[in-house]
Design a protein around this motif. Sequence first.
Motif, PDB file in Angstrom:
ATOM      1  N   ASN A   1      -6.857  -0.426  12.426  1.00  0.00           N
ATOM      2  CA  ASN A   1      -7.874  -0.825  11.454  1.00  0.00           C
ATOM      3  C   ASN A   1      -8.949  -1.560  12.232  1.00  0.00           C
ATOM      4  N   TRP A   2     -10.046  -1.883  11.616  1.00  0.00           N
ATOM      5  CA  TRP A   2     -11.153  -2.593  12.270  1.00  0.00           C
ATOM      6  C   TRP A   2     -11.571  -1.877  13.566  1.00  0.00           C
TER       7      TRP A   2
ATOM      8  N   CYS B   1      -0.823  -9.414   0.261  1.00  0.00           N
ATOM      9  CA  CYS B   1      -1.404  -8.065   0.303  1.00  0.00           C
ATOM     10  C   CYS B   1      -0.876  -7.364   1.549  1.00  0.00           C
TER      11      CYS B   1
ATOM     12  N   TRP C   1      -9.720 -15.035   2.681  1.00  0.00           N
ATOM     13  CA  TRP C   1      -8.853 -13.960   3.163  1.00  0.00           C
ATOM     14  C   TRP C   1      -8.466 -14.216   4.614  1.00  0.00           C
TER      15      TRP C   1
ATOM     16  N   TRP D   1       0.807  -1.225   0.000  1.00  0.00           N
ATOM     17  CA  TRP D   1       0.000   0.000   0.000  1.00  0.00           C
ATOM     18  C   TRP D   1       0.840   1.275   0.000  1.00  0.00           C
TER      19      TRP D   1
ATOM     20  N   SER E   1      -1.345   5.700   1.219  1.00  0.00           N
ATOM     21  CA  SER E   1      -1.565   4.253   1.253  1.00  0.00           C
ATOM     22  C   SER E   1      -3.039   3.939   1.476  1.00  0.00           C
TER      23      SER E   1
ATOM     24  N   LYS F   1      -5.731 -15.364   0.295  1.00  0.00           N
ATOM     25  CA  LYS F   1      -5.259 -13.978   0.238  1.00  0.00           C
ATOM     26  C   LYS F   1      -4.732 -13.649   1.627  1.00  0.00           C
TER      27      LYS F   1
ATOM     28  N   ARG G   1      -0.018  -7.737  -4.292  1.00  0.00           N
ATOM     29  CA  ARG G   1      -0.691  -6.442  -4.455  1.00  0.00           C
ATOM     30  C   ARG G   1       0.374  -5.369  -4.511  1.00  0.00           C
TER      31      ARG G   1
ATOM     32  N   TRP H   1     -14.909  -8.116  -1.086  1.00  0.00           N
ATOM     33  CA  TRP H   1     -14.615  -6.932  -0.282  1.00  0.00           C
ATOM     34  C   TRP H   1     -15.213  -5.621  -0.788  1.00  0.00           C
ATOM     35  N   TYR H   2     -15.061  -5.331  -2.072  1.00  0.00           N
ATOM     36  CA  TYR H   2     -15.378  -3.982  -2.560  1.00  0.00           C
ATOM     37  C   TYR H   2     -16.857  -3.770  -2.876  1.00  0.00           C
TER      38      TYR H   2
ATOM     39  N   ASP I   1      -3.138 -11.096   4.085  1.00  0.00           N
ATOM     40  CA  ASP I   1      -3.199  -9.632   4.107  1.00  0.00           C
ATOM     41  C   ASP I   1      -2.540  -9.067   5.374  1.00  0.00           C
ATOM     42  N   PHE I   2      -2.277  -7.761   5.360  1.00  0.00           N
ATOM     43  CA  PHE I   2      -1.654  -7.087   6.502  1.00  0.00           C
ATOM     44  C   PHE I   2      -0.370  -7.812   6.904  1.00  0.00           C
TER      45      PHE I   2
ATOM     46  N   ASP J   1     -13.560 -12.542   1.250  1.00  0.00           N
ATOM     47  CA  ASP J   1     -12.617 -11.604   1.869  1.00  0.00           C
ATOM     48  C   ASP J   1     -12.986 -11.407   3.338  1.00  0.00           C
ATOM     49  N   ASP J   2     -12.456 -10.384   3.955  1.00  0.00           N
ATOM     50  CA  ASP J   2     -12.644 -10.077   5.380  1.00  0.00           C
ATOM     51  C   ASP J   2     -14.128 -10.084   5.771  1.00  0.00           C
TER      52      ASP J   2
ATOM     53  N   ASP K   1      -5.612   0.099  -1.842  1.00  0.00           N
ATOM     54  CA  ASP K   1      -6.928  -0.373  -2.271  1.00  0.00           C
ATOM     55  C   ASP K   1      -7.572   0.576  -3.282  1.00  0.00           C
TER      56      ASP K   1
ATOM     57  N   GLN L   1       1.248   1.739   9.309  1.00  0.00           N
ATOM     58  CA  GLN L   1       0.446   0.989   8.358  1.00  0.00           C
ATOM     59  C   GLN L   1       0.664   1.473   6.922  1.00  0.00           C
TER      60      GLN L   1
HETATM   61  C1  9PG Z   1     -10.084  -6.266   4.279  1.00  0.00           C
HETATM   62  C2  9PG Z   1      -9.305  -5.392   3.323  1.00  0.00           C
HETATM   63  C3  9PG Z   1      -9.282  -5.957   1.900  1.00  0.00           C
HETATM   64  C4  9PG Z   1      -8.344  -5.134   1.037  1.00  0.00           C
HETATM   65  C5  9PG Z   1      -6.980  -5.062   1.691  1.00  0.00           C
HETATM   66  C6  9PG Z   1      -7.104  -4.476   3.087  1.00  0.00           C
HETATM   67  O1  9PG Z   1      -4.579   1.797   5.206  1.00  0.00           O
HETATM   68  N1  9PG Z   1      -5.709   1.354   5.495  1.00  0.00           N
HETATM   69  O2  9PG Z   1      -6.435   1.934   6.317  1.00  0.00           O
HETATM   70  C7  9PG Z   1      -6.200   0.170   4.890  1.00  0.00           C
HETATM   71  C8  9PG Z   1      -7.359  -0.421   5.317  1.00  0.00           C
HETATM   72  C9  9PG Z   1      -7.830  -1.559   4.695  1.00  0.00           C
HETATM   73  C10 9PG Z   1      -7.125  -2.107   3.659  1.00  0.00           C
HETATM   74  C11 9PG Z   1      -5.971  -1.520   3.236  1.00  0.00           C
HETATM   75  C12 9PG Z   1      -5.485  -0.370   3.848  1.00  0.00           C
HETATM   76  O3  9PG Z   1      -7.646  -3.181   2.992  1.00  0.00           O
HETATM   77  O4  9PG Z   1      -6.075  -4.315   0.935  1.00  0.00           O
HETATM   78  O5  9PG Z   1      -8.223  -5.682  -0.249  1.00  0.00           O
HETATM   79  O6  9PG Z   1      -8.851  -7.298   1.914  1.00  0.00           O
HETATM   80  O7  9PG Z   1      -7.994  -5.277   3.851  1.00  0.00           O
HETATM   81  O8  9PG Z   1     -10.076  -5.746   5.564  1.00  0.00           O
END
Ligand code: 9PG
Length: 495
Positions: free
Chosen positions: A274-275, A352, A242, A60, A388, A309, A367, A175-176, A311-312, A205-206, A371, A83
């Motif tokens: 996040n979350w 990701c 995910w 990101w 990011s 996938k 990735r 997700w989207y 992530d984080f 996804d999440d 996003d 982040q």
């Molecule tokens: C699920 C999402 C999706 C998405 C991922 C990731 O910087 N940020 O605040 C930030 C928040 C969410 C995020 C990316 C950056 O999304 O890239 O495709 O899987 O998690 O929670």
Amino acid sequence: MPEKTEQATLETDLDRGELIVNGAASFAERGSGWIITGSDITVTHRLTPVHFYRHGWQSWSMAGWERLDHPPSAIAVPGLHPQADDPALEGRTDHIGSWVGVVEDDDRSGLLLGALGTDAWVSIADGSMRGSAAGDVDWFLGVGRSDDLLDEYGRLLGSTLGTRRTNPGRLWCTWYSQDRDLDSARVKELVGTVGELAFDVFLVDDGWEQAIGDWRPNEAFPEGMQPIAAEIAGSGMRPGLWLAPFAVEADQADHWKGLLIEDEDGAPMLAGHNWDTRFYGVDLSNAVALDRVVETLRTAVSWGFTYLKLDFLFAGAIPGKRIKDGPREHIYRRAVETIRAALGDDVYLSACGAPVVPSIGTFDSLRVGPDVAPYWESPLYEHVKDYSAPGTRRAIATSLARLWLGEAIQLDPDVAYFRSRNNLLNASQRRQIQDLCLITGLKGTSDPPGWLDPGETLVLEAFLEEAPKVSQLDRYRFRLDGRVADFSETVEGAF
Ligand code: 9PG
């Protein structure tokens, strides 16, 4: 060529003349330049560059060409930094990037310095470039057209770290459009409608999990995830799931006692927000922690998900105290190699939020930008300069700046939009992200078929069938079969 020397003069055939290299233990000519070895290398040159190619740490983080007559852009709110980019670089006001940097003049030629290994940075000062690494590493020092040098560096990364470039096929991701609002009935209904189109992977996804750090299905999936995977497979698609296996949200920290990266006071180190909470990173040098991660992923595969996938991932590579010392990206890399070995070659691993270079050779795809979002730019993120954060313009700009990584790994530019419903992107903005998907070859969307009007459905169907011949005309312009995709206005001024 000098061997084992502290300082060497390298002749270049460009009009810029010689380069003076300090701090290298060895040199060997290679391609458009040299491979030099060292942990702290300074290259003095006679260029008067106008641009610096800045490469952010993880998926990101921003990547692109910064003007040298401006200070580098920096996030205005420090808490956002971990982040967004390498936490170790927070507060730096010079031009610096992770693993690689390029300086170029107005005609887009110049000098590239790039590490062929982990735990390395490139910064510049007037008349010099500096490569710093946690230990001795090979560097590629190249002279020539910047875009060619980046491609060459990408190929060298692939040959050094391993090339795994696997296209997963056409992907549909929850997700989207669904966000975390998933339940068993809704997912099954989507599988039904998505399965009628030409998709190869359906990614949950999440939103299915108990918590970040508790990878059991939540109450919305009372029968667990196995029936979901079966439903997806039954519709002729590959089941995808995910997980954020290296991240642990604050409420879960008690269940990960002694297994997290710590700060100087022995408290878990902040990896990001996040979350609606803060989260920490798993100590991947700890065999017990890594075992737990591997078991989590094995369980997901045992449910029937063969596309993961992850992530984080950067959370596992942030600075901090670990049970075993060692360069943090190296520890991350060893951990993902262990995961790959445990899951086998047939499980598709998509990375990701991942530190870029340490992920090459192990993951199938990466990735390469932030996003996408159903908007071009967000005034909120403009204000804090968090490049990011989600937004389609910067997702395109950063992914385009990393196309050279396609020499080493399958690029993932995130998904394309086709819908006008619930979407502020106009048709030409949607076309741009669609074109970027075609350029990288990874075609995905999150748009539920039911959200598309008949015209939009036709565009999606054509996209899923299309495989245009792509040629790059210049840095931001491409030919896709007969037409030209021009991203110049999108990229210029994006950062
Ligand atoms: C699920 C999402 C999706 C998405 C991922 C990731 O910087 N940020 O605040 C930030 C928040 C969410 C995020 C990316 C950056 O999304 O890239 O495709 O899987 O998690 O929670």
